[in-house]
Enzyme design. Structure first.
Site, short mmCIF file in Angstrom:
data_model
loop_
_atom_site.label_atom_id
_atom_site.label_comp_id
_atom_site.label_asym_id
_atom_site.label_seq_id
_atom_site.Cartn_x
_atom_site.Cartn_y
_atom_site.Cartn_z
N LYS A 10 -2.76 -7.74 2.46
CA LYS A 10 -3.30 -6.84 1.44
C LYS A 10 -4.64 -6.23 1.86
O LYS A 10 -5.00 -5.15 1.39
CB LYS A 10 -3.46 -7.57 0.11
N ARG A 68 -3.57 -14.54 -4.34
CA ARG A 68 -4.77 -13.78 -3.99
C ARG A 68 -5.95 -14.20 -4.85
O ARG A 68 -5.81 -14.70 -5.95
CB ARG A 68 -4.51 -12.28 -4.18
N SER A 113 3.55 -7.20 -8.03
CA SER A 113 4.26 -8.36 -7.51
C SER A 113 5.11 -9.01 -8.60
O SER A 113 4.66 -9.23 -9.72
CB SER A 113 3.24 -9.38 -6.98
N ASP A 168 7.21 -2.76 0.45
CA ASP A 168 5.99 -2.94 -0.34
C ASP A 168 4.93 -1.85 -0.19
O ASP A 168 4.22 -1.58 -1.15
CB ASP A 168 5.36 -4.29 0.01
N HIS A 217 1.80 1.64 -3.38
CA HIS A 217 2.28 0.26 -3.49
C HIS A 217 3.70 0.32 -4.02
O HIS A 217 3.95 0.24 -5.22
CB HIS A 217 1.37 -0.52 -4.45
N ARG A 237 6.78 -17.72 -1.11
CA ARG A 237 6.96 -16.47 -0.35
C ARG A 237 7.70 -16.70 0.96
O ARG A 237 7.69 -17.81 1.53
CB ARG A 237 5.59 -15.86 -0.02
N LYS A 239 10.42 -5.05 -6.67
CA LYS A 239 10.42 -4.04 -5.61
C LYS A 239 11.26 -4.48 -4.42
O LYS A 239 12.12 -3.74 -3.94
CB LYS A 239 8.98 -3.76 -5.14
N THR A 240 10.98 -5.68 -3.92
CA THR A 240 11.69 -6.17 -2.74
C THR A 240 13.17 -6.35 -3.04
O THR A 240 14.04 -5.95 -2.26
CB THR A 240 11.07 -7.50 -2.27
#
Length: 529
Positions: free
Chosen positions: A197, A55, A234, A253, A216, A318, A238-239
């Site tokens: 995003k 990003r 990130s 997410d 988030h 990703r 989390k994933t």
């Protein structure tokens, strides 16, 4: 619908080759035909994104106008831009897309709960970006598509570059949100995460107005209907941690927490692939198949087999895939109110406990702090972990003041009696470069014990610097791993690193002047002057 959007739809819908809501096979054919990406051994297409592999937060703007001027938390994160620059770029981007041989459109939704969902449309210059959008957002049924009324539009033109001197931007890249025109412009970057995003950012503006906390976080549900939330930036896990074979996935997410419980904002997952293996993360590994998009993952030139350990392009590799590629999911992606909340941090100092149970005040302190170490690749220019504080574990995507989201979370913790834990998935035995990353098997065992309620009554030891209650025994985890200081050979070095981190917490929290004394006192016990 605002006039600018009507003009947009009219101008782009008359494009001689506008492809709307193509099926996955049709999009894959287009991607390969246009040579935008290659087919991998898994069946997923692999695309690369050039110099932008993460990003670009410094290139993100919100149009400051009468609609949002008094609501947005303006500053370095929510940078204002004049409406005239948006209008100027809007016309340039539309004119640019009109000149392209082909344009791709996707109509769908953000928000699994129909009461709070947002109807969106995405226009893409690239077919692979359109496939990405189809996988990450909620795909409509034929009936829903026929009745679809767009409420927010994304226009993505990666090869169109802004002129900062003329267009009011900071560089050639721009991500601009207009809440008045209900349009998002993206240009100058091929990184697909900007599309995802940008929608999350507007949901973080719209949902709180409906008394829904936007978060988030990832979420899953156990066999007894118990819901768990996993907050974290990130790369914190989390994933990975939400994709649990013993629990059903709600989403990985982005979620909303409303009067009826939790719901997924998305229809897919955007998982980090660095060091991905079938043994450690089988659900994610197996989800990457036909229709998925691999981003900046290196492939063997002959077999096209992905090499998830190769970081030649970026560490921020990703995979984007439909949530339906995960076997154990909740469908639709809606569940009840959370029983447990996990705050994830990847602490590069190696001094935070791997798991600790938080009081209500500590929960609010750490939610507002949002500490982690920003990992390499998630943003341009980040090449090694950097200590960072991201309010609510997602400040880059929060248009409103962090206190708004924190107040809503605190109210819901009280109302639904949720238990909160802080989990460090970062370093142990020393800081980054000396210690090692916490073993995923240990973290899974700790989280499992937390979600099963096994840590609610176990013996704990209070950390004398961070003031956190650390469980003394957890099945599947060596006892000495639970106490960070015991994993360091140099105890003086540990003390210095821990005090340094405590000072960073204190300095960061000074900006939260409206926080109560109880919350302020729930932070680390810094012993310096």
């Amino acid at each position: 619908m605002k006039m600018v959007e009507k003009t947009l739809l009219n101008e782009l819908y008359v494009h001689k080759n506008l492809y709307g809501n193509l099926s996955v096979p049709q999009l894959v054919e287009k991607i390969l035909e246009r040579e935008e990406a290659v087919l991998s051994e898994t069946g997923a297409v692999r695309a690369t994104t050039g110099k932008y592999t993460g990003r670009s937060p410094k290139d993100k703007f919100i149009v400051k106008d009468e609609v949002c001027e008094n609501h947005v938390d303006w500053g370095a994160i929510n940078q204002p831009i004049e409406e005239k620059f948006f209008d100027q770029l809007y016309h340039k981007v539309v004119d640019y897309l009109k000149d392209q041989d082909e344009v791709f459109s996707f109509k769908g939704f953000a928000g699994a709960d129909e009461k709070y969902r947002l109807s969106i449309q995405v226009f893409n210059e690239y077919a692979w970006h359109n496939l990405f959008s189809r996988q990450l957002f909620i795909t409509p049924t034929d009936e829903e598509l026929s009745n679809h009324q767009t409420e927010f539009t994304v226009i993505s033109a990666p090869n169109f570059k802004a002129d900062p001197k003329v267009d009011g931007t900071n560089s050639e890249t721009f991500i601009i949100v207009s809440f008045k025109k209900r349009v998002i412009l993206i240009g100058g970057t091929e990184y697909a995460g900007e599309i995802k995003k940008s929608i999350f950012s507007i949901m973080n503006y719209l949902l709180p107005q409906k008394d829904v906390l936007s978060m988030h976080c990832s979420a899953n549900v156990g066999a007894e209907g118990d819901v768990a939330l996993f907050f974290g930036l990130s790369g914190t896990g989390k994933t990975t941690l939400s994709a649990d074979p013993y629990r059903r996935l709600i989403g990985d997410d982005e979620h909303g927490w409303g009067p009826n419980g939790v719901f997924n904002i998305e229809g897919g997952c955007y998982a980090k692939c660095i060091n991905l293996s079938k043994e450690k993360e089988p659900q994610i590994y197996n989800a990457i198949r036909f229709g998925s998009v691999l981003e900046n993952v290196m492939l063997d030139k002959n077999t096209r087999k992905p090499d998830y350990d190769d970081t030649s392009l970026t560490e921020n590799t990703r995979a984007a895939y439909s949530i339906n590629n995960i076997d154990n999911i909740v469908s639709p992606s809606i569940a009840g109110h959370p029983n447990a909340i996990i705050f994830l941090t990847a602490d590069a100092s190696g001094t935070l406990p791997p798991i600790s149970k938080l009081t209500k005040e500590q929960a609010m302190y750490h939610f507002l702090s949002g500490y982690t170490s920003k990992l390499a690749g998630t943003e341009r220019g980040v090449t090694e972990p950097q200590a960072t504080f991201s309010a609510c574990f997602g400040s880059p995507f929060l248009p409103l003041a962090p206190s708004k989201y924190a107040e809503m979370l605190g109210e819901k913790i009280d109302q639904y009696n949720a238990t909160v834990f802080l989990v460090n998935t970062g370093w142990t035995g020393g800081s980054y470069g000396v210690g090692s990353r916490m073993k995923l098997s240990y973290t899974r065992a700790m989280v499992h014990s937390a979600l099963e309620g096994e840590l609610n009554s176990v013996e704990t030891e209070k950390d004398d610097i961070f003031g956190l209650e650390i469980p003394m025994h957890i099945p599947g985890v060596p006892d000495d791993v639970l106490i960070p200081k015991q994993t360091w050979e140099d105890k003086n070095a540990y003390e210095k690193a821990a005090q340094n981190l405590a000072l960073k917490f204190h300095n960061n929290f000074e900006k939260f002047t409206q926080a109560s004394d109880e919350i302020k006192q729930a932070g680390p016990l810094y012993k310096g002057k």
